[in-house]
Design an enzyme around this catalytic site. Structure first.
Site, PDB file in Angstrom:
ATOM      1  N   CYS A 218       0.848  -1.187   0.000  1.00  0.00           N
ATOM      2  CA  CYS A 218       0.000   0.000   0.000  1.00  0.00           C
ATOM      3  C   CYS A 218       0.885   1.238   0.000  1.00  0.00           C
ATOM      4  O   CYS A 218       1.733   1.400   0.882  1.00  0.00           O
ATOM      5  CB  CYS A 218      -0.910   0.004   1.228  1.00  0.00           C
ATOM      6  SG  CYS A 218      -1.909   1.506   1.358  1.00  0.00           S
ATOM      7  N   ASP A 339     -28.279 -15.050  -5.966  1.00  0.00           N
ATOM      8  CA  ASP A 339     -27.865 -13.944  -6.837  1.00  0.00           C
ATOM      9  C   ASP A 339     -26.856 -14.470  -7.857  1.00  0.00           C
ATOM     10  O   ASP A 339     -25.779 -14.946  -7.494  1.00  0.00           O
ATOM     11  CB  ASP A 339     -27.230 -12.861  -5.955  1.00  0.00           C
ATOM     12  CG  ASP A 339     -26.764 -11.644  -6.734  1.00  0.00           C
ATOM     13  OD1 ASP A 339     -26.729 -11.697  -7.978  1.00  0.00           O
ATOM     14  OD2 ASP A 339     -26.411 -10.641  -6.083  1.00  0.00           O
TER      15      ASP A 339
END
Length: 413
Positions: A218, A339
């Site tokens: 990061c 879904d």
């Protein structure tokens, strides 16, 4: 190591007996193995039964979105030096009821190797006091039922904080690393991560992850890939001493070599050398029907399970090259998640050149997705029709969870 089994209390014995009776009734009625209903009945009678059954065992927990059933089986084989050494929920009933049923059959075992649904990891870990926990990956799955992946990682992180268990974790999955980093005792494994679409932002601060080569970091907070002590390198496991051990599996693909690498790291924590662990893993030919090649209608059909985008991506790398025929089957029942929007996250363009037949409850959803991907296909009503329409060659049949069970029944597996 584990001590002698404490005798179960009369209440616990009654709970185990009642659970077995309920499971037997369920099997007789043709409703499956009965492990879940048996476990539910047993836990109703003794809510602390799971902890009691695990009391004499050295327990390994395995959790992930993909690969946990196979890795559980590989670890069980790696630890097994005698037939009764290991008790395991080998058929994948991975919530507390199913785990309780599995452990009820392990009074003579030394080890309990237990697959755990991602949402229940912290709960089960609290009950069974594991010696080791293997964390493989986290990715989107069952979007209507499961939490978003970072929420699952946060649940793991909170649940594992302060655990005395050895955590064996995939250094290549930022979500897994963040979850495991709350633990004091972690062994990092470079197991790889082909699917990266759930790990572009930093789970710690939300910044964008940079991914130079095999590393990740990061740029905002400095959270980065830890240095692994175990690694998958081609067809070998690299151990912490730099020695390379050949992986010889009967299970196909890079993902299973990665599973074997993690399994070897877990086995080493229990004193099993990598060479011994890997040799024992060779015994695994199929896992709950996955990877089985069956004869049906005069054809060879290989059964492959893929439940979510990351799993489909790995499975596409396993199949025979074009023009090998492919059957795709998708359902959207309760156990699958209702879904089907995840179909749009799968790169079905990789199937170009394969003759494709589509079956399953949601075959029309899948047909629309393939149409958009520009892939040729035929829609069929049944597995029998699909096999009949496939051109010559071994058929690769890829299905999600309940569709896979339907397919196994259809081909007599």
């Amino acid at each position: 190591m584990s001590g002698n089994s404490e005798p179960l209390s009369p209440r616990a014995k009654l709970a185990v007996s009642a659970g077995r009776a309920a499971a037997a009734v369920s099997r007789a009625a043709g409703r499956g193995s009965g492990s879940v209903i048996g476990g539910r009945v047993a836990l109703k009678l003794d809510p602390d039964l799971l902890a009691r059954l695990a009391g004499h065992l050295d327990v390994v927990l395995v959790s992930a979105t993909n690969g946990k059933t196979t890795t559980t089986r590989l670890i069980a084989e790696a630890l097994r030096s005698e037939p009764d050494d290991v008790v395991s929920n080998a058929l994948g009933a991975n919530m507390p009821a199913g785990i309780t049923s599995a452990l009820a059959g392990g009074s003579r075992a030394r080890y309990g190797v237990i697959e755990v649904d991602e949402k229940y990891l912290s709960t089960v870990a609290r009950d069974v006091t594991p010696k080791a926990i293997a964390l493989l990956n986290l990715s989107r799955d069952q979007l209507d039922r499961a939490a978003e992946t970072r929420m699952l990682a946060e649940r793991w992180r909170e649940g594992l904080a302060g655990t005395k268990a050895l955590i064996v974790a995939n250094a290549d999955d930022p979500l897994v690393v963040w979850a495991a980093s709350s633990s004091a005792n972690v062994v990092w494994v470079a197991a790889g991560q082909e699917w990266k679409d759930d790990a572009w932002s930093c789970p710690s601060c939300g910044g964008v992850l940079q991914r130079p080569g095999d590393e990740w970091a990061c740029g905002e907070c400095g959270f980065r890939r830890p240095t692994p002590s175990w690694a998958l390198s081609g067809d070998h496991v690299l151990d912490p001493h730099g020695s390379a051990w050949p992986i010889r599996l009967q299970l196909p693909g890079r993902a299973n070599r990665a599973n074997a690498t993690t399994s070897a790291a877990v086995a080493a924590a229990f004193g099993v050398p990598p060479q011994t662990a890997l040799e024992r893993m060779f015994a695994v030919t199929a896992v709950a029907g996955r990877y089985d090649v069956v004869s049906y209608q005069g054809r060879e059909v290989r059964l492959l399970l893929a439940k979510n985008p990351a799993g489909w991506l790995e499975t596409f790398s396993l199949i025979d090259p074009p023009p090998a025929p492919v059957i795709l089957s998708v359902n959207a029942r309760g156990a699958d998640g209702t879904d089907t929007s995840w179909l749009w996250d799968v790169d079905y363009g990789r199937l170009a050149g394969h003759p494709i037949c589509v079956i399953g409850d949601r075959r029309l959803d899948l047909a629309v997705r393939l149409e958009v991907a520009g892939v040729d296909f035929q829609v069929c009503q049944t597995a029998e029709e699909a096999v009949r329409r496939c051109p010559p060659g071994r058929i690769e049949a890829i299905a999600n969870y309940t569709a896979f069970q339907d397919l196994r029944r259809a081909v007599g597996n």
